[in-house]
Design an enzyme around this catalytic site. Structure first.
Site, PDB file in Angstrom:
ATOM      1  N   LYS A   1      11.604  29.405 -24.639  1.00 10.53           N
ATOM      2  CA  LYS A   1      11.346  30.761 -25.129  1.00 10.53           C
ATOM      3  C   LYS A   1      11.346  30.805 -26.657  1.00 10.53           C
ATOM      4  CE  LYS A   1      13.485  33.162 -21.182  1.00 10.53           C
ATOM      5  NZ  LYS A   1      12.415  33.730 -20.369  1.00 10.53           N
TER       6      LYS A   1
ATOM      7  N   GLU B   1      17.929  38.585 -29.746  1.00  4.22           N
ATOM      8  CA  GLU B   1      16.900  39.539 -30.166  1.00  4.22           C
ATOM      9  C   GLU B   1      17.355  40.963 -29.894  1.00  4.22           C
ATOM     10  OE1 GLU B   1      13.494  38.183 -27.894  1.00  4.22           O
ATOM     11  OE2 GLU B   1      13.924  39.585 -26.277  1.00  4.22           O
TER      12      GLU B   1
ATOM     13  N   HIS C   1      16.804  41.929 -13.413  1.00  6.11           N
ATOM     14  CA  HIS C   1      15.688  41.412 -14.229  1.00  6.11           C
ATOM     15  C   HIS C   1      14.623  40.720 -13.393  1.00  6.11           C
ATOM     16  CE1 HIS C   1      17.739  42.566 -17.834  1.00  6.11           C
ATOM     17  NE2 HIS C   1      18.774  41.803 -17.553  1.00  6.11           N
TER      18      HIS C   1
ATOM     19  N   ARG D   1       0.970  29.888 -15.242  1.00  8.60           N
ATOM     20  CA  ARG D   1       0.652  29.657 -13.820  1.00  8.60           C
ATOM     21  C   ARG D   1       0.126  30.955 -13.235  1.00  8.60           C
ATOM     22  NH1 ARG D   1       4.827  32.835 -12.175  1.00  8.60           N
ATOM     23  NH2 ARG D   1       6.725  32.607 -13.380  1.00  8.60           N
TER      24      ARG D   1
HETATM   25  P1  ADP Z   1      12.850  35.543 -17.410  1.00 11.65           P
HETATM   26  O1  ADP Z   1      12.059  34.397 -17.960  1.00 11.65           O
HETATM   27  O2  ADP Z   1      14.206  35.144 -16.951  1.00 11.65           O
HETATM   28  O3  ADP Z   1      12.092  36.368 -16.400  1.00 11.65           O
HETATM   29  P2  ADP Z   1      12.171  37.390 -19.548  1.00 11.65           P
HETATM   30  O4  ADP Z   1      12.257  36.982 -20.933  1.00 11.65           O
HETATM   31  O5  ADP Z   1      10.810  37.432 -18.905  1.00 11.65           O
HETATM   32  O6  ADP Z   1      13.145  36.475 -18.656  1.00 11.65           O
HETATM   33  O7  ADP Z   1      12.848  38.801 -19.353  1.00 11.65           O
HETATM   34  C1  ADP Z   1      13.063  39.363 -18.089  1.00 11.65           C
HETATM   35  C2  ADP Z   1      13.300  40.856 -18.205  1.00 11.65           C
HETATM   36  O8  ADP Z   1      14.408  41.117 -19.077  1.00 11.65           O
HETATM   37  C3  ADP Z   1      12.169  41.635 -18.807  1.00 11.65           C
HETATM   38  O9  ADP Z   1      11.191  41.974 -17.858  1.00 11.65           O
HETATM   39  C4  ADP Z   1      12.884  42.851 -19.340  1.00 11.65           C
HETATM   40  O10 ADP Z   1      13.174  43.748 -18.305  1.00 11.65           O
HETATM   41  C5  ADP Z   1      14.208  42.298 -19.812  1.00 11.65           C
HETATM   42  N1  ADP Z   1      14.174  41.978 -21.267  1.00 11.65           N
HETATM   43  C6  ADP Z   1      13.851  40.815 -21.828  1.00 11.65           C
HETATM   44  N2  ADP Z   1      13.921  40.888 -23.180  1.00 11.65           N
HETATM   45  C7  ADP Z   1      14.314  42.146 -23.475  1.00 11.65           C
HETATM   46  C8  ADP Z   1      14.592  42.859 -24.710  1.00 11.65           C
HETATM   47  N3  ADP Z   1      14.482  42.284 -25.887  1.00 11.65           N
HETATM   48  N4  ADP Z   1      14.960  44.151 -24.616  1.00 11.65           N
HETATM   49  C9  ADP Z   1      15.080  44.762 -23.397  1.00 11.65           C
HETATM   50  N5  ADP Z   1      14.858  44.148 -22.240  1.00 11.65           N
HETATM   51  C10 ADP Z   1      14.481  42.856 -22.256  1.00 11.65           C
END
Ligand code: ADP
Length: 671
Positions: free
Chosen positions: A120, A204, A239, A296
């Site tokens: 990431k 973040e 999530h 993917r």
């Molecule tokens: P993963 O790879 O585990 O799915 P992501 O980075 O895609 O993780 O994040 C999953 C979820 O977490 C997002 O869909 C969102 O709901 C929440 N999320 C991620 N980053 C943030 C952020 N900076 N602020 C608020 N919610 C976040």
């Protein structure tokens, strides 16, 4: 790049996605090779494929994650390409590389693109350089506590700590204040280390009311790239996505276009090829930020297929063949609205924990251009502990969001699963929820409305128990009243002709931890199609009439008519109503007086016609004696006594048609 000719694909996956890929590939005239673990010997993907190879034990790391074994099967089966589906090896750069080195086309992006998005923090650095907007944060190499705390304080709170190797919603911590930072950091690192073997994190800004909006991108090997619009996946638990939709409600054309262009920029920045998804957080003020890119096909790709009218697996294969993208950006447009609901074996009342067990009954909604079901299971299959507990994906489409949502509710009502606990009722409540209908969405939707989804059953279980009682009584009558053949036969007079001196039955149902008794009295029915009873339940008497047909119970309680669905397997009776289900167990209450003389009734071994009846009520018969002769498909079958018996009741006459398994003669074994 020269065109490749893909004639045979190995699908390195299982379940619904393997089946879905096989269907498209076979339609394109491509042969499919399935792989399977011990747990999947007779799974649907194995049955659908042109050939299938065993690759190991049930646990994924001993089968579906064995890159070496799968590659070996690809070579031995002469596959030209490997489709990894999602999960398992789909984002494994070494596997993609190993395929390429063996002249087997990996249907996905090149190794370098997977690697670039694998971390990431690395992904964010690349995107930052490409000018893609990011949430304010720190994704640097210095992982010291001091530096991370310093950066966190600079960003401000609430703040999110994320494992850079994370995925599937794991390895994330929200921190509310500076004082809580170190504890949260340590716990996040511990989880990241144990889940991903890597405890590197990024920090973040935590957006408090964002939506999860993602863009489907596609790129070919000829430097063309397009986006196929967005999906809104804001409804999440832990999530993880629950319901996805396309397009994102309320997104302006301007933002859609900007987001799409940014997603294409992101894909180009890493030399992308094939299908990919660029995920964004979309904030209340209209700003959006790159979150990550999934290299993917996504679980939720069908909603994009429904609004674009395209088959994304076909596009993947086309692009893997070295051909250009089938359509340009100008040729792509959005038509209508689509939802996908993930049907999980899980218990929403128990923190959405997965459930396991055998699916004893599976009833699907009517499938048509509005309703699609992607699944890899059939009744009789087991949902095991080894894999994802997703049973199926229900995808609906209609001309606008309101109509599509109504389709979703309707299809969920008709989605019947018995044998284990699922989230179907929860999904139906969600699809019926006002805030969801109003598209008042953000990623905290479920937490915010938590109290609305507690699945408190309506107090009124009476209708369910009366319906169940009707089914039990109808099943006990050998011929369902609505299927009578000879209307004038006395055997079709279902007014309590069974051997019951005082003309009533007691039915005991076990429901959850209770046993509920219903006393059924026969009443005269006013039509030949329905059967009438008085049911006593909880000290009250209910006049009930109705009939049972095609897994449906048609019920009339004092003039109020309704229909519920059911599945019956031996003593287990499941009643489905409005996306909820009640699992009832019939408790055997046939004890006492007759205990010494067991009953072993004789039933039809096949559907057919009774051509001779050789006994009458009260006869004593000896072992081996012929009792009744049936005929089916020009074959005669004689029903014989398996031991010395007393004939209590002959249920059919010469000329009667009987169903397979129908009880023919009630007998009592002579001791
Ligand atoms: P993963 O790879 O585990 O799915 P992501 O980075 O895609 O993780 O994040 C999953 C979820 O977490 C997002 O869909 C969102 O709901 C929440 N999320 C991620 N980053 C943030 C952020 N900076 N602020 C608020 N919610 C976040």
């Amino acid at each position: 790049m020269a065109t490749i000719n893909i004639n045979k694909i190995l699908i390195a996956n299982r379940g619904e996605i393997a089946c879905r890929i096989i269907r498209t590939a076979q339609r394109m005239g491509i042969e499919c090779v399935a792989v399977y673990s011990d747990a999947d010997r007779s799974a649907q993907h194995v049955l659908l494929a042109d050939e299938a190879w065993h690759i190991g034990d049930a646990p994924a790391k001993e089968s579906y994650l064995r890159a070496d074994v799968i590659l070996d099967v690809a070579k031995r089966s002469n596959a030209d390409a490997v489709h990894p589906g999602y999960g398992f090896l789909s984002e494994n750069a070494e596997f993609a590389d190993a395929c390429a080195k063996n002249q087997i086309k990996f249907i996905g992006p090149p190794k370098a693109a997977i690697e670039a998005m694998g971390s990431k923090s690395e992904a964010k650095n690349i995107m930052h350089k490409a000018g893609v907007p990011l949430v304010q944060g720190y994704h640097g190499e210095d992982q010291s506590e001091q530096r991370l705390q310093q950066e966190a304080d600079k960003i401000g709170y609430p703040l999110l700590i994320k494992a850079t190797a994370g995925g599937g919603g794991k390895g994330m911590r929200v921190v509310e204040s500076s004082a809580d930072f170190i504890d949260a950091l340590n716990s996040c690192k511990r989880e990241a280390k144990s889940s991903f073997g890597d405890d590197k994190v990024l920090v973040e800004k935590y957006l408090t009311k964002p939506r999860h909006v993602e863009i489907q991108v596609f790129a070919d090997s000829l430097n063309n790239a397009v986006h196929l619009f967005e999906r809104d996946c804001s409804v999440q638990r832990r999530h993880q996505k629950v319901i996805e939709e396309a397009p994102a409600p309320g997104l302006s054309e301007d933002i859609r276009d900007k987001m799409g262009q940014v997603a294409i920029t992101a894909a180009r920045a890493i030399g992308y090829e094939g299908a990919g998804t660029v995920e964004f957080l979309y904030d209340e003020d209209g700003s959006f930020y790159f979150m990550e890119m999934n290299t993917r096909l996504q679980v939720e790709h069908p909603v994009t297929e429904k609004i674009t009218g395209l088959d994304l697996v076909e596009w993947q294969i086309t692009v893997a063949n070295g051909l250009p993208l089938p359509l340009s950006q100008q040729q792509l447009s959005i038509n209508g609205h689509a939802f996908e609901a993930r049907i999980y074996a899980e218990d929403p009342n128990n923190n959405y924990l997965p459930t396991t067990g055998q699916i004893t009954h599976l009833g699907l909604p009517a499938l048509n251009e509005n309703v699609r079901v992607d699944s890899g299971i059939v009744a009789g299959d087991n949902v095991s502990v080894y894999y994802d507990p997703m049973i199926a994906k229900l995808i609906v489409w209609d001309k606008d969001r309101t109509s599509a949502l109504a389709r979703l509710r309707g299809a969920l009502k008709d989605f019947h699963v018995a044998g284990l606990t699922t989230n179907i009722e929860f999904l139906h409540q969600l699809a019926s929820h006002k805030a969801f209908n109003d598209a008042d969405l953000d990623t905290h939707f479920l937490e915010k409305h938590d109290g609305d989804f507690t699945l408190e059953r309506e107090q009124n279980e009476t209708e369910i128990l009366l319906a169940a009682s009707l089914q039990v009584m109808m099943q006990q009558s050998a011929v369902p009243a609505n299927r009578t053949i000879d209307a004038d036969s006395p055997w079709n007079d279902h007014t309590g002709w069974r051997l019951n001196e005082d003309n009533f039955h007691v039915i005991d149902f076990a429901l959850n931890d209770r046993v509920i008794s219903v006393t059924a009295h026969f009443r005269d029915s006013n039509t030949r199609c329905t059967q009438a009873f008085s049911f006593e339940l909880d000290g009250k008497t209910y006049p009930v009439s109705g009939y049972v047909d095609n897994n449906k119970i048609h019920l009339n309680i004092e003039g109020h008519q309704s229909v519920v669905s059911y599945a019956r397997e031996n003593n287990r009776l499941v009643i489905f109503r409005n996306a909820a289900n009640w699992q009832l167990e019939l408790v055997d209450n046939s004890v006492s007086e007759d205990d010494t003389k067991s009953q072993a009734n004789l039933s039809a071994p096949m559907p057919g016609t009774v051509i001779d009846v050789l006994v009458k009520n009260g006869d004593q018969v000896e072992e081996g004696q012929a009792l009744m002769v049936m005929e089916a498909m020009k074959m005669e079958h004689t029903i014989k006594a398996h031991q010395s018996l007393t004939v209590k009741e002959v249920l059919y006459q010469v000329g009667d048609l009987v169903d397979d398994g129908a009880e023919l003669i009630v007998v009592e074994e002579n001791s």
